[in-house]
Enzyme design. Structure first.
Site, PDB file in Angstrom:
ATOM      1  N   LEU A   1      16.285  18.469  24.418  1.00 49.67           N
ATOM      2  CA  LEU A   1      16.385  19.870  23.793  1.00 49.67           C
ATOM      3  C   LEU A   1      15.355  20.694  24.706  1.00 49.67           C
ATOM      4  CD1 LEU A   1      16.661  19.202  20.064  1.00 49.67           C
ATOM      5  CD2 LEU A   1      18.679  19.950  21.743  1.00 49.67           C
ATOM      6  N   ASP A   2      15.599  22.012  24.747  1.00 49.85           N
ATOM      7  CA  ASP A   2      14.381  22.905  25.305  1.00 49.85           C
ATOM      8  C   ASP A   2      13.279  22.868  24.519  1.00 49.85           C
ATOM      9  OD1 ASP A   2      16.240  23.536  27.325  1.00 49.85           O
ATOM     10  OD2 ASP A   2      16.795  25.464  26.269  1.00 49.85           O
ATOM     11  N   LYS A   3      12.161  23.158  25.026  1.00 52.00           N
ATOM     12  CA  LYS A   3      10.843  23.114  24.338  1.00 52.00           C
ATOM     13  C   LYS A   3      10.836  23.911  23.008  1.00 52.00           C
ATOM     14  CE  LYS A   3       5.819  23.817  25.209  1.00 52.00           C
ATOM     15  NZ  LYS A   3       4.985  24.271  26.107  1.00 52.00           N
ATOM     16  N   ASP A   4      11.553  24.892  23.055  1.00 54.10           N
ATOM     17  CA  ASP A   4      11.579  25.846  21.715  1.00 54.10           C
ATOM     18  C   ASP A   4      12.785  25.849  21.091  1.00 54.10           C
ATOM     19  OD1 ASP A   4       8.903  26.593  21.696  1.00 54.10           O
ATOM     20  OD2 ASP A   4       9.349  28.479  23.140  1.00 54.10           O
ATOM     21  N   THR A   5      13.570  24.867  21.359  1.00 50.67           N
ATOM     22  CA  THR A   5      14.811  24.455  20.389  1.00 50.67           C
ATOM     23  C   THR A   5      14.509  23.293  19.744  1.00 50.67           C
ATOM     24  OG1 THR A   5      16.383  25.135  22.303  1.00 50.67           O
ATOM     25  CG2 THR A   5      17.110  23.678  20.689  1.00 50.67           C
TER      26      THR A   5
END
Length: 305
Positions: free
Chosen positions: A141-145
């Site tokens: 997952l993306d860092k801010d997801t």
């Protein structure tokens, strides 16, 4: 469902109808679709026993045969772990673990100096429970997801889950809040995604990019925003973010792709993860509660998406 029992570093399976008449070779190569290289390692390193003896990989199993597979060989981590983060566990057994990833945390390190990742927190978690194993993420997952993310605890479950991911047999449901009201309430975005040559981290829709398919459904609209459920057929970097920005509805809070800066991060949450257990065949469904403070997704019951 296949019943298994852990016996120290071994997994025990008492052969039932599901496996009767099949060979160990059949199970590894056909049932589990384990890669040839890993199958060869199990065969050559004497890590499969039948009734206490080294397995004949081409001999049919009988009902009641006691199969032992050495899965839990203790492996010392590559480096000393000093990172602790109390990440919420959504599901865990001897073979897999599902975490509810918080925002502002990378899934895995990009270089040796990056110590505060979910992978580090996951490794610390299993070590603190007395398990000296090296685990790895099955997807990212993306860092801010935020939301549900799957890890494998040993090589066999990892290989099976990799194959399942490749065959789209692991279903991930995302929730997003996007700018504006989308005209088509249920549709598929099928646009290839490649790197943006003018920005180090951005991606963009590009004819020369990799195929990317996002299915979505709008389930709520308010105050100039649309709440959407998304399902991915592919797992390209920033896929949901790029696709919705491309159709003119960037995710709220996603400054990188033109979203209104109403939140500190993009409004994207991996809310539900469904997969068949790689070993037992059990159907696993994990729901990831919202963990943002202050909350981003309000008035939504994640268990009824």
């Amino acid at each position: 469902m296949l019943k298994t029992t852990r016996k120290g570093n071994w997994m025990e399976i008492i052969t039932q109808k599901k496996w009767e008449g099949k060979t160990i070779e059949n199970i590894f190569r056909k049932e589990w679709e384990v890669p040839k290289k890993l199958t060869h390692l199990f065969r050559m390193e004497n890590t499969v026993l039948v009734n206490g003896l080294r397995a004949n990989w081409n001999h049919p199993l009988k009902n009641g045969d006691r199969v032992l597979i050495k899965l839990f060989e203790e492996v010392a981590p590559a480096s000393t772990l000093d990172f602790f983060y109390d990440v919420q566990v959504l599901y865990e057994d001897d073979h897999v673990i599902v975490f509810n990833k918080p925002a502002n945390m990378s899934t895995h390190p990009n270089d040796e100096s990056d110590k505060g990742t979910l992978l580090h927190a996951a490794q610390f978690h299993v070590q603190s429970n007395g398990e000296k194993v090296t685990i790895r993420q099955v997807h990212r997952l993306d860092k801010d997801t935020t939301g549900a993310i799957l890890f494998a605890k040993h090589a066999l479950s990892g290989a099976i889950l990799d194959r399942m991911l490749e065959k789209h047999e692991i279903k991930r449901t995302y929730l997003a809040i996007v700018d504006g009201h989308i005209k088509k309430k249920k549709a598929t975005i099928s646009e290839p995604i490649g790197r943006d040559r003018h920005h180090a981290t951005r991606r963009r829709v590009s004819p020369s990019g990799q195929a990317a398919v996002t299915h979505y459904q709008v389930f709520k609209e308010e105050k100039g925003h649309s709440y959407v459920k998304c399902w991915l057929e592919t797992g390209r970097t920033h896929q949901i973010r790029v696709h919705f920005s491309h159709i003119g509805h960037p995710l709220v809070g996603d400054r990188l792709y033109g979203g209104k800066p109403l939140f500190k991060r993009q409004a994207l949450h991996a809310a539900k993860l469904e997969f068949t257990h790689p070993i037992t065949g059990e159907n696993i469904i994990c729901y990831a509660p919202f963990i943002d403070q202050p909350p981003i997704f309000k008035g939504i019951d994640v268990y009824n998406i």
